[in-house]
Design a protein around this motif. Structure first.
Motif, short mmCIF file in Angstrom:
data_model
loop_
_atom_site.label_atom_id
_atom_site.label_comp_id
_atom_site.label_asym_id
_atom_site.label_seq_id
_atom_site.Cartn_x
_atom_site.Cartn_y
_atom_site.Cartn_z
N MET A 1 0.86 -1.27 0.06
CA MET A 1 0.04 0.05 -0.01
C MET A 1 0.87 1.27 0.07
O MET A 1 1.94 1.24 0.82
N ALA A 2 0.63 2.14 -0.82
CA ALA A 2 1.53 3.47 -0.92
C ALA A 2 1.20 4.26 0.19
O ALA A 2 0.02 4.33 1.04
N ARG A 3 2.32 4.92 0.72
CA ARG A 3 2.06 5.83 2.07
C ARG A 3 1.61 7.16 1.56
O ARG A 3 1.54 7.61 0.54
N SER A 4 0.94 7.62 2.50
CA SER A 4 0.13 8.90 2.36
C SER A 4 1.26 10.15 2.12
O SER A 4 2.29 10.13 2.90
N GLN A 5 0.64 11.18 1.64
CA GLN A 5 1.54 12.32 1.65
C GLN A 5 1.68 12.77 3.04
O GLN A 5 2.66 13.60 3.40
N LEU A 6 0.72 12.84 3.84
CA LEU A 6 0.84 13.06 5.15
C LEU A 6 1.79 12.54 5.82
O LEU A 6 2.66 13.18 6.78
N LEU A 7 2.04 11.21 5.70
CA LEU A 7 3.20 10.56 6.41
C LEU A 7 4.55 11.09 5.91
O LEU A 7 5.33 11.14 6.53
N LYS A 8 4.48 11.11 4.53
CA LYS A 8 5.96 11.46 4.01
C LYS A 8 6.17 12.90 4.50
O LYS A 8 7.46 13.21 4.71
N ASP A 9 5.43 13.79 4.60
CA ASP A 9 5.59 15.05 5.12
C ASP A 9 6.31 15.02 6.53
O ASP A 9 6.88 15.89 7.23
N ALA A 10 5.33 14.24 7.41
CA ALA A 10 5.79 14.19 8.92
C ALA A 10 7.22 13.74 9.03
O ALA A 10 7.91 13.88 9.85
N VAL A 11 7.48 12.73 8.04
CA VAL A 11 9.01 12.18 8.23
C VAL A 11 10.10 12.98 7.55
O VAL A 11 10.91 13.07 8.18
N SER A 12 9.71 13.46 6.56
CA SER A 12 10.59 14.33 5.89
C SER A 12 11.03 15.70 6.58
O SER A 12 12.34 16.08 6.45
N GLY A 13 10.09 16.16 7.32
CA GLY A 13 10.41 17.47 8.16
C GLY A 13 10.05 18.76 7.26
O GLY A 13 10.70 19.65 7.75
N LYS A 14 9.88 18.53 6.20
CA LYS A 14 9.73 19.90 5.21
C LYS A 14 8.52 20.46 5.56
O LYS A 14 8.38 21.56 5.48
N GLU A 15 7.28 19.98 6.17
CA GLU A 15 6.34 20.72 6.74
C GLU A 15 6.60 20.81 8.34
O GLU A 15 7.12 19.90 9.03
N SER A 16 5.87 21.96 8.79
CA SER A 16 6.15 22.11 10.27
C SER A 16 5.24 21.19 11.07
O SER A 16 4.29 20.63 10.46
N ILE A 17 5.49 21.07 12.22
CA ILE A 17 4.77 20.04 12.88
C ILE A 17 3.46 20.66 13.17
O ILE A 17 2.37 19.97 13.16
N GLU A 18 3.34 21.94 13.22
CA GLU A 18 1.81 22.66 13.23
C GLU A 18 1.13 22.29 12.28
O GLU A 18 -0.06 21.94 12.41
N ASN A 19 1.71 22.35 10.85
CA ASN A 19 0.94 22.11 9.66
C ASN A 19 0.47 20.50 9.65
O ASN A 19 -0.67 20.27 9.44
N ILE A 20 1.21 19.80 10.20
CA ILE A 20 1.03 18.35 10.30
C ILE A 20 -0.06 17.93 11.31
O ILE A 20 -1.31 17.22 11.02
N LEU A 21 0.05 18.76 12.31
CA LEU A 21 -1.15 18.56 13.38
C LEU A 21 -2.60 19.07 13.05
O LEU A 21 -3.64 18.59 13.13
N LEU A 22 -2.39 20.22 12.09
CA LEU A 22 -3.78 20.79 11.69
C LEU A 22 -4.46 19.80 10.57
O LEU A 22 -5.56 19.37 10.64
N ARG A 23 -3.75 19.21 9.74
CA ARG A 23 -4.21 18.26 8.94
C ARG A 23 -4.61 17.11 9.50
O ARG A 23 -5.65 16.32 9.16
#
Length: 232
Positions: A1-23
């Motif tokens: 199963m392909a990983r979600s972009q949300l997980l990829k963003d959380a792991v990569s650190g390119k998006e802020s923690i706040e952004n991940i939390l809001l999504r």
């Protein structure tokens, strides 16, 4: 199963923690669980009640201060030998700091000039109350190390990744930020909620437990332990 972009963003650190939390907040709201949403809102907005902060936000700081011994020797910004004045239990309580700030605020502290000198002021009235004729305390504060604040950030990142991975096991298309229709068809949603609660609060902590500590005379005398953050 392909990983979600949300997980990829959380792991990569390119998006802020706040952004991940809001999504993630949008997704988790469909689970309609108060414990989970309290954690998300606490990390985003800060915890309103110091007694409700998760265990990873309860830190042990170093007590330093300015004091005079025998009216002759003065120490400034030095460790305070409180064992001569109060009990070990009271010292431990003084050292205990519950970080209620939102995760973005903590990250801002870590990016600031004061990151290595961050702390909380102990009420002057308390300093005077425990002073003796031979040991006069002018002021004290509890210093929190930047590594301890880094630990909070790392812990939140880790929990976010684990929560998203748990959601991926049961739900598809997390990037659509809508799992409501899948919940109606999913009989294992209670198990998902249970697993996420365990991730957030740790299996060793009973969900809903505010981890209260019995207050000594410090809390009874002054109500709020800290006058405020050290601005030095």
């Amino acid at each position: 199963m392909a990983r979600s972009q949300l997980l990829k963003d959380a792991v990569s650190g390119k998006e802020s923690i706040e952004n991940i939390l809001l999504r993630l907040k949008v997704i988790l709201s469909d689970l309609d669980n108060e414990n989970i949403m309290n954690w998300v809102n606490g990390e985003l907005q800060g915890y309103k009640d110091k007694e409700s902060v998760p265990s990873y936000r309860i830190l042990k700081g170093r007590i330093i201060g300015t004091y005079l011994i025998n009216f002759s020797v003065k120490y400034k910004d030095a460790p305070v030998p409180l064992e001569f004045l109060i009990s070990k239990e009271e010292i431990d309580e003084l050292r205990t700091v519950r970080m209620t700030d939102g995760i973005a605020t903590i990250q801002n502290i870590l990016r600031g000039e004061n990151r290595e000198n961050y702390g909380f002021v102990i009420p002057t009235a308390y300093c005077h109350a425990i002073s003796t004729d031979d040991f006069q305390i002018a002021g004290m504060r509890v210093r929190i190390g930047s590594n301890q604040l880094d630990g909070i950030v790392s812990c939140v990142k880790s929990k976010l990744v684990e929560v998203i991975m748990e959601l991926e096991k049961e739900f598809e298309n997390l990037d659509e930020l809508d799992i409501r229709s899948q919940i109606k068809e999913n009989e294992s949603v209670k198990q998902v909620i249970y697993n996420i609660e365990n991730i957030i609060y740790d299996k060793s902590v009973k969900v809903g437990d505010k981890n209260k500590i019995e207050r000594s005379r410090i809390g009874h005398l002054f109500g709020h332990l800290w006058e405020g953050r050290d601005k030095k």
